[in-house]
Design an enzyme around this catalytic site. Structure first.
Site, PDB file in Angstrom:
ATOM      1  N   CYS A   1       0.841  -1.193   0.000  1.00  0.00           N
ATOM      2  CA  CYS A   1       0.000   0.000   0.000  1.00  0.00           C
ATOM      3  C   CYS A   1       0.875   1.240   0.000  1.00  0.00           C
ATOM      4  O   CYS A   1       1.886   1.290   0.689  1.00  0.00           O
ATOM      5  CB  CYS A   1      -0.929   0.107   1.195  1.00  0.00           C
ATOM      6  SG  CYS A   1      -2.225  -1.090   1.206  1.00  0.00           S
TER       7      CYS A   1
ATOM      8  N   LYS B   1       5.592  -4.370  -4.886  1.00  0.00           N
ATOM      9  CA  LYS B   1       7.050  -4.391  -4.891  1.00  0.00           C
ATOM     10  C   LYS B   1       7.642  -4.416  -3.490  1.00  0.00           C
ATOM     11  O   LYS B   1       8.625  -5.069  -3.230  1.00  0.00           O
ATOM     12  CB  LYS B   1       7.588  -3.192  -5.664  1.00  0.00           C
ATOM     13  CG  LYS B   1       9.092  -3.291  -5.860  1.00  0.00           C
ATOM     14  CD  LYS B   1       9.543  -2.605  -7.104  1.00  0.00           C
ATOM     15  CE  LYS B   1      10.990  -2.899  -7.414  1.00  0.00           C
ATOM     16  NZ  LYS B   1      11.218  -4.244  -7.929  1.00  0.00           N
TER      17      LYS B   1
HETATM   18  N1  GLU Z   1      -4.851  -3.869   5.995  1.00  0.00           N
HETATM   19  C1  GLU Z   1      -5.195  -2.845   5.067  1.00  0.00           C
HETATM   20  C2  GLU Z   1      -6.147  -3.357   3.998  1.00  0.00           C
HETATM   21  O1  GLU Z   1      -6.271  -4.493   3.691  1.00  0.00           O
HETATM   22  C3  GLU Z   1      -3.964  -2.227   4.440  1.00  0.00           C
HETATM   23  C4  GLU Z   1      -3.180  -3.237   3.662  1.00  0.00           C
HETATM   24  C5  GLU Z   1      -1.714  -2.938   3.389  1.00  0.00           C
HETATM   25  O2  GLU Z   1      -1.094  -2.026   3.853  1.00  0.00           O
HETATM   26  O3  GLU Z   1      -1.133  -3.712   2.644  1.00  0.00           O
HETATM   27  O4  GLU Z   1      -6.819  -2.619   3.401  1.00  0.00           O
END
Ligand code: GLU
Length: 611
Positions: free
Chosen positions: A2, A606
């Protein structure tokens, strides 16, 4: 994974924040979203898909006047890929709106009993975090006490950027183990997962890195930093460094994909890493000489680590304890006299950082090999090695892993020389062979690319593949199989060639192809013959084999291989780099033939910043 960004400015920020989010897309690209204010209320818009593919500025006209916004590009951990699960998320009382990177591990406990009140709409852990922030801020007398309360309730790892409805001039950043960088750039304050997000805001930035358990509150241009200690945030001072911001090297130029552009840059990165390592070489070698050697990495970086394990074993007669980062702490208790070599392209890989933090706490020395300067791992390390490979845009690591392999080779060689395993003559020969590696790679890239392409196009309809090798070619095969499946979506299993006969061989038929990584007949006769024995076993069962090796095809009986790629024979260490390059080209051309999303394969990201 993210990518998150928050911007507060004196001028509208929609256009730069959109472009910045596109730059962070490599961190996750299943969905994205933006939030700002419209007449004192949150304005949120989200969409499923990759921002660079589905974004249409006409849909975002309402944001045009916003001078404070947050944005997110997602790699889903909790809750499917949908608009409702995309970020930003608003709390039940609409008091705050957040974008989040990481995982709130106790989200189910926090939810218990509050489900009705909070009127949860998504399946994400993030929405729970927004509600906990809301509870904190409503319970406590001011924002920072509210944040302290919420921070003490949230478990797991996260970076959060948040806006408050009660104050449209405030942007908040919180960090626990996921990256968050703060930049002051003229009239703009930006919080983001990666410095790349700053490119759209100018060429020079004053930067500070939030450390674990720190927070920032940006009130207009006034910034206050806090550290979480004894259950509350205490104000702290943070130093800023002045940095040039550039996206140099991230243009596609004449290439059709970043993956092939970056593979083509491999001869250069080999020169760069040799120069980068010099400064730290003496200190690292001295410490490795006295310490137990451990190497950790995740995904491709783990296979790189395994290749390094062979280097240390063979060049310096030292056994290096090598494990995937996600398992290392289940196997190893770090002690003061340990040395950890942590390998991660981004320097933000969550699992590797956990090993780094644990080892450091135990008093171990850390060498960190990363292609991102000032990444968390670089900042935690005693000996940070910046690979200087140039930005790697494709989600699949290619040039950066070649550079890491070379880095481990140079370290093991130096240690071998230091402890007398490598004599001066041999040291000189190996050093001059290293200098020939860029040319040997050029030969593979220019001389064998068309052949590899033809092999890929002819065989890309084969659904099941084995990638096998012995000795150092075992991790080479593992890495090549990983690359192949990541980008082609075909089934590829990497395996030691000698292990194959203990069961897996039952799968061989003429539809299950094998890619064999064959040692040099000249440099590694015993290993070469043992590998060929295993290939005969496959042939005897009707299997088709594509060989990659250093021996001329004329040395093999006619028709033994379905196809064969010959690469130069440099030495038994550096031949691994040439074979890795062939594996990368094979994966690339297969994926192009199958019309896959080369630079952004499905479900990947990545920088894997979650556990
Ligand atoms: N846990 C959050 C979601 O699934 C953020 C995911 C992340 O940072 O990869 O939306």
């Amino acid at each position: 994974m993210c990518g998150i960004i928050g911007v507060i400015s004196k001028k509208p920020v929609l256009h730069p924040i959109v472009k910045s989010l596109m730059r962070l897309e490599y961190r996750g690209y299943d969905s994205f979203g933006f939030a700002g204010f419209l007449q004192d209320d949150f304005l949120v818009k989200k969409a499923v898909g990759a921002i660079t593919q589905v974004f249409n500025i006409d849909d975002y006209k309402a944001f045009e006047e916003c001078n404070i916004m947050i944005a997110h590009t997602r790699w889903a951990t909790h809750g499917g890929v949908s608009e409702v699960n995309a970020h930003p998320h608003i709390s039940f009382d609409s008091s705050n709106c957040i974008a989040h990177n990481g995982v709130v591990t106790n989200f189910q406990d926090l939810l218990r009993g509050a489900k009705e009140v909070w009127n949860i709409v998504s399946q994400t852990d993030t929405e729970i975090a927004a509600n906990i922030l809301a509870e904190g801020i409503s319970k406590k007398r001011d924002i920072i006490h509210g944040l302290s309360w919420a921070f003490s309730k949230l478990e797991g790892e996260f970076a959060i950027v948040a806006m408050l409805k009660s104050n449209s001039n405030i942007l908040i950043g919180l960090r626990r183990k996921s990256p968050l960088i703060v930049a002051k750039m003229g009239e703009d304050i930006i919080l983001a997962s990666d410095e790349l997000a700053f490119v759209e805001f100018g060429k020079q930035a004053e930067i500070t890195y939030l450390d674990d358990n720190e927070a920032v509150i940006c009130k207009g241009h006034e910034l206050k930093f806090y550290r979480f200690e004894d259950d509350s945030f205490i104000e702290i001072k943070k130093d800023f460094v002045s940095k040039k911001i550039s996206a140099e090297g991230s243009d596609l130029g004449e290439y059709s994909h970043y993956m092939i552009k970056e593979i083509t840059e491999e001869p250069q990165v080999i020169k760069n890493i040799a120069a980068s390592i010099e400064e730290n070489m003496h200190g690292i070698t001295e410490d490795l000489h006295q310490s137990q050697i451990n190497i950790a990495g995740s995904g491709s970086a783990f296979y790189v680590s395994q290749i390094g394990q062979y280097f240390f074993g063979q060049l310096s007669a030292r056994y290096a304890f090598t494990h995937p980062s996600d398992e290392m702490l289940n196997l190893k208790q770090f002690k003061r006299n340990d040395h950890l070599i942590a390998v991660s392209q981004s320097g933000e890989t969550f699992d590797t950082l956990e090993v780094v933090r644990t080892a450091k706490l135990a008093g171990a020395y850390i060498t960190s090999i990363n292609n991102v300067r000032d990444s968390t791992s670089q900042r935690l390390a005693n000996f940070p090695i910046f690979q200087n490979s140039g930005k790697e845009v494709c989600v699949l690591s290619t040039k950066s892993i070649l550079s890491q392999v070379c880095c481990l080779f140079l370290l093991a060689l130096e240690l071998g020389y230091r402890n007398g395993e490598v004599k001066t003559d041999a040291y000189d020969v190996l050093t001059s062979e290293y200098k020939r590696l860029p040319d040997a790679l050029e030969f593979v890239l220019r001389g064998q690319n068309e052949l590899i392409k033809r092999i890929a196009y002819q065989n890309c309809n084969i659904e099941h593949w084995f990638f096998i090798g012995r000795g150092i070619y075992y991790p080479v095969a593992m890495e090549s199989a990983l690359k192949f499946k990541e980008v082609s979506y075909l089934h590829a299993e990497g395996m030691p060639a000698g292990f194959f006969k203990h069961g897996t061989i039952s799968l061989i038929d003429d539809n299950f192809y094998t890619v064999a990584f064959i040692p040099s007949r000249f440099n590694e006769r015993r290993l070469y013959e043992a590998t060929l024995d295993n290939l005969y076993e496959i042939k005897a069962r009707g299997g088709n084999i594509i060989g990659i090796g250093h021996t001329p095809i004329t040395c093999f009986e006619n028709g033994f291989f379905l196809d064969y790629v010959e690469v130069p024979d440099l030495n038994k260490y550096l031949n691994s780099c040439l074979q890795l390059c062939v594996g990368q080209l094979l994966a690339y051309h297969c994926a192009v033939a199958l019309d896959r999303n080369i630079d952004r394969p499905r479900a990947l990201a990545k920088s894997v910043t979650v556990r």
